[in-house]
Design an enzyme around this catalytic site. Structure first.
Site, PDB file in Angstrom:
ATOM      1  N   TYR A 163       0.633  -1.161   0.042  1.00 11.92           N
ATOM      2  CA  TYR A 163      -0.034   0.011  -0.219  1.00 11.92           C
ATOM      3  C   TYR A 163       0.712   1.150  -0.195  1.00 11.92           C
ATOM      4  O   TYR A 163       1.902   0.969  -0.086  1.00 11.92           O
ATOM      5  CB  TYR A 163      -0.913  -0.092   1.263  1.00 11.92           C
ATOM      6  CG  TYR A 163      -2.098  -1.127   0.965  1.00 11.92           C
ATOM      7  CD1 TYR A 163      -2.803  -1.418  -0.044  1.00 11.92           C
ATOM      8  CD2 TYR A 163      -2.150  -2.172   2.174  1.00 11.92           C
ATOM      9  CE1 TYR A 163      -3.704  -2.510  -0.214  1.00 11.92           C
ATOM     10  CE2 TYR A 163      -2.885  -3.329   1.694  1.00 11.92           C
ATOM     11  CZ  TYR A 163      -3.678  -3.505   0.764  1.00 11.92           C
ATOM     12  OH  TYR A 163      -4.651  -4.609   0.588  1.00 11.92           O
TER      13      TYR A 163
ATOM     14  N   GLY B  51      -4.031 -13.936  13.321  1.00 14.30           N
ATOM     15  CA  GLY B  51      -5.074 -13.585  12.404  1.00 14.30           C
ATOM     16  C   GLY B  51      -6.393 -14.462  12.186  1.00 14.30           C
ATOM     17  O   GLY B  51      -7.292 -14.279  13.028  1.00 14.30           O
TER      18      GLY B  51
END
Length: 374
Positions: free
Chosen positions: A188, A331
């Protein structure tokens, strides 16, 4: 194996953590539309998982141009700030500590998600490859599309983006968060500035490694000045492999990832941030980070170090006992097991993740995963 190492208290900046288990950033695309607003369903989701010693929200866009996927929340409008306040109040009521992850996707977006249908913004006008984005804005499953070709940010726009990060951090504090994490991973925007594969600039933000790290330095320092370095964390996804899959899912692979990220860590050490989060590759045959790199990071950074990846409870306890990790993030196990710390502590079996409900939708596959019943 004895997992007691995961349940010893820890200190993160000024925060006392009751265990070393972390809920990491996990995009779930459940925000209220229109407006990308955090809601009561999200507050329930985070409250259910507040048994973690430390929590970080899903990626939260700092401005409208920062969105790359449908239904992801923002933190740039007053309505969004108030929405997140529901989440922080729910977590704090359970005694949890939660930071907001500040996110800008840069080039990993589509014109349909951009204000006025414009091109996404990035360090350079180079399209992201081998990655898809969700572009549908209505209810239901997202429609996948290739990212649109971005336009290069002007020097003035880069400076403006630094201030947008600062304002998002201030908004997070207004929303009741304990601090913020800057998303510098996974290909990103900040990662795009760092990587020579996506940054072809010829001004002070491109070229040498020193210059490519300038945006990271300015964003982090400016936020630390605004809210306090003890309330700031940074997430990287260093990768020591050169596959297309690796570039997409865990950042842009550098010719010398060791040098790139150790130099980045030295910058963060100088600023004095609270923690560094390192996201490792998590596919089946993914390479592990070299021991030499882990040791170099530990030597360069005096704050808390978090690792995330395909960690089991056994591997997590070993990492903490070895001394190169302070906290471990889980996660996917946390998606399906809201009571994950209790399950690890007691050796209870884990629920499996429902892949079909990972992104978008309702409470199903989100807040309806059961706690262990015995």
């Amino acid at each position: 194996m004895n997992h007691q190492a995961l349940f010893t208290p820890a200190q993160l900046g000024s925060f006392h953590l009751r265990n070393r288990i972390v809920l990491p950033p996990l995009t779930r695309s459940r925000s209220t539309q229109p407006g990308n607003v955090a809601n009561e369903l999200m507050a329930t989701y985070y409250r259910q998982r507040a048994g973690a010693g430390f929590m970080v929200t899903e990626g939260t866009q700092i401005e409208p141009r920062g969105q790359g996927y449908a239904w992801t929340p923002g933190i740039h409008s007053e309505e969004q700030v108030q929405g997140w306040r529901r989440v922080t109040e729910a977590v704090h009521a359970e005694g949890g500590v939660i930071f907001a992850q500040l996110w800008h996707v840069g080039r990993v977006s589509h014109t349909s998600l951009q204000p006025g249908g414009g091109a996404p913004v990035a360090p350079s006008a180079l399209a992201a490859e081998s990655v898809k984005v969700f572009v549908e804005t209505g209810p239901g499953a997202g429609t996948l599309a290739d990212p649109s070709t971005p336009r290069a940010l002007s020097r003035e726009e880069v400076k403006e983006l630094v201030q947008l990060y600062v304002q998002a951090a201030r908004n997070a504090m207004e929303a009741g968060f304990d601090g913020i994490e800057i998303h510098c991973a996974n290909g990103y925007l900040v990662n795009q500035f760092i990587s020579a594969h996506s940054n072809c600039r010829t001004d002070e933000y491109g070229g040498s490694l020193h210059n490519r790290l300038r945006f990271l330095r300015e964003v982090t320092q400016s936020i630390a000045d605004a809210i306090g370095a003890e309330r700031v964390g940074v997430r990287f996804s260093p990768l020591f492999a050169s596959t297309d899959e690796a570039r997409v899912y865990l950042g842009l692979v550098e010719e010398d990832p060791h040098e790139t990220y150790v130099e980045a860590v030295k910058i963060l050490q100088a600023i004095g941030i609270a923690y560094l989060s390192l996201a490792e590759a998590d596919w089946d045959d993914a390479p592990r980070l070299p021991v030499s790199f882990r040791q170099a990071v530990r030597a360069a950074f005096a704050g808390t170090i978090i690792y995330a990846g395909k960690y089991t409870a056994d591997l997590a306890a070993e990492a903490i006992q070895a001394g190169w990790a302070d906290l471990i993030a889980f996660g996917r196990p946390f998606i399906a097991n809201p009571d994950l710390p209790a399950r690890i502590a007691n050796g209870w079996p884990l629920n499996k993740v429902d892949e079909a409900s990972m992104y978008g939708g309702t409470h199903q596959g989100y807040t309806d995963y059961p706690a262990y019943q015995g």
